[in-house]
Design a protein around this motif. Structure first.
Motif: not given
Length: 400
Positions: A53-58, A203-208, A336-337, A399-400
């Motif tokens: 949550i913080g990454a895109p906001l900050l 969104l499908l990739v994020y779900a994967m 984020a996913a 990924a991080h």
């Protein structure tokens, strides 16, 4: 290696250590603070939520802050967060500390990537990013087992004090060696970033990503209790098993990247998800044998995070086709996913421990990973229907 790049790598090592060292300390923390294993496991989930949550906001809010100033500030926040954990009188304060450090984590790698590429010639930019992210790999191999060993012998608070010391060194190194003027473009506004989430194929990739990564975390969060309470290892031996697991993870990441390059991301991901589900199913039966559980842990490490390169390459490929104006934003949401998967997997693992028992976490995690396999197969079918090739090219981002 430029000293500034070394400071970035040390920062990545400290952040990687503090994220997952809690896995080895869950039994110790639960006993010391008088909370249940699921409550201690939430410390993994809440950290990951802070990242997601913080990454895109900050990132959006700090777009105009000079990169060096922001980097130093992030490492200061990270250090303070770990110092709060060191002094935490109880569970609630420890939660606050984990959220603080998670907020720093999310922005560090996006800022660090920009700085790393500015420190070297353009033809070595990918190598500079890979060098910085190698700190995460080293954290898995040495930082997490070392932090677990320290926590078991000197108290879990001491682990966070040591990590804070690494954060302080990285902060001072950044303040001294990182150049003052680093060119950067402001990140996309939040509304433009959010528009990426309106693309069904992304969104499908994020779900994967979230389901595949999260399935493994259902069991991984409780690996130390499994080793102690089911396999019967002493706390000292848990550190050694985590060391072996970390070495296997390092090899698995390289193998996963090569597999994605050779076979394309969809085929590679289907293979890795099937292997991961199989290993988790096997763990349900081998957890009672010390020798067999060590062998299973080695196999688990080799495939646990091998999906990361393929997932990152695949989201870039999809973004180039469905959202070409926001490829970087789309890749950022995939990070984020990953962390939503960590948060959800740790939380679900806690529910399994509370309602079914510790020994049921591996097979439940395996079922979730099979869900990720199904999503991957579906996405591959959609690609074939739309005439998109499975192969792609480009740098793989961690990924991080």
């Amino acid at each position: 290696m430029p000293l500034a790049l070394l400071a970035l790598t040390l920062g990545a090592f400290a952040i990687g250590t503090t994220e997952f060292v809690i896995v080895g300390l869950i039994p110790t923390i639960a006993e010391d603070l008088g909370v249940s294993l699921p409550s201690a496991g939430l410390l993994v989930s809440l950290y990951a939520l802070g990242v997601a949550i913080g990454a895109p906001l900050l990132t959006a809010l700090t777009g105009r802050v000079p990169r060096k100033t922001l980097l130093v500030g992030l490492m200061a926040l990270f250090t303070v967060g770990n110092l709060v954990a060191w002094m935490a009188p109880g569970y609630t304060t420890l939660i606050v500390a984990r959220i603080l450090t998670g907020l720093a984590h999310g922005v560090f790698f996006s800022v660090g990537s920009i700085i790393a590429t500015s420190l070297v010639p353009k033809d070595k930019a990918a190598s500079a990013i890979a060098t910085m992210f190698s700190g995460m790999t080293v954290a898995f191999v040495t930082g997490i087992p070392m932090g677990t060993f320290i926590g078991q012998h000197f108290g879990w608070r001491t682990t966070f004090l040591v990590v804070a010391a690494f954060g302080l060194i990285a902060m001072l190194g950044s303040a001294v060696f990182v150049p003052k003027k680093i060119a950067h473009s402001a990140p996309a506004p939040l509304l433009k970033q959010a528009a990426v989430l309106l693309q069904p194929r992304l969104l499908l990739v994020y779900a994967m990503t979230a389901v595949g990564y999260g399935g493994s975390l259902i069991a991984f969060t409780y690996l130390a209790p499994i080793l102690q309470d089911i396999a019967g290892f002493s706390p000292n031996m848990v550190s050694l098993v985590l060391l072996a697991y970390g070495i296997s993870v390092a090899f698995g990441n390289v193998w996963g990247g090569k597999l994605a390059d050779r076979n394309g991301p969809i085929k590679a991901l289907k293979t890795i998800f099937l292997l991961l589900a199989s290993v988790l199913f096997v763990l349900s039966f081998t957890a009672h044998s010390q020798w067999l559980v060590v062998l299973t842990a080695l196999a688990w490490g080799a495939v646990a995070f091998g999906n990361v390169p393929g997932l990152q390459v695949y989201v870039v490929k999809q973004a180039e086709h469905y959202s070409p104006q926001a490829v970087d934003v789309a890749a950022g949401f995939n990070i984020a996913a990953f962390n939503l998967g960590v948060a959800g997997g740790s939380w679900a693992g806690g529910l399994v421990v509370a309602h079914l028992g510790l020994g049921h976490t591996p097979w439940v995690g395996a079922l979730v990973v099979l869900g990720a396999f199904g999503l991957t197969a579906w996405s591959g079918w959609l690609d074939r229907r739309d005439g998109l090739p499975d192969r792609t090219s480009g740098a793989v981002v961690a990924a991080h």
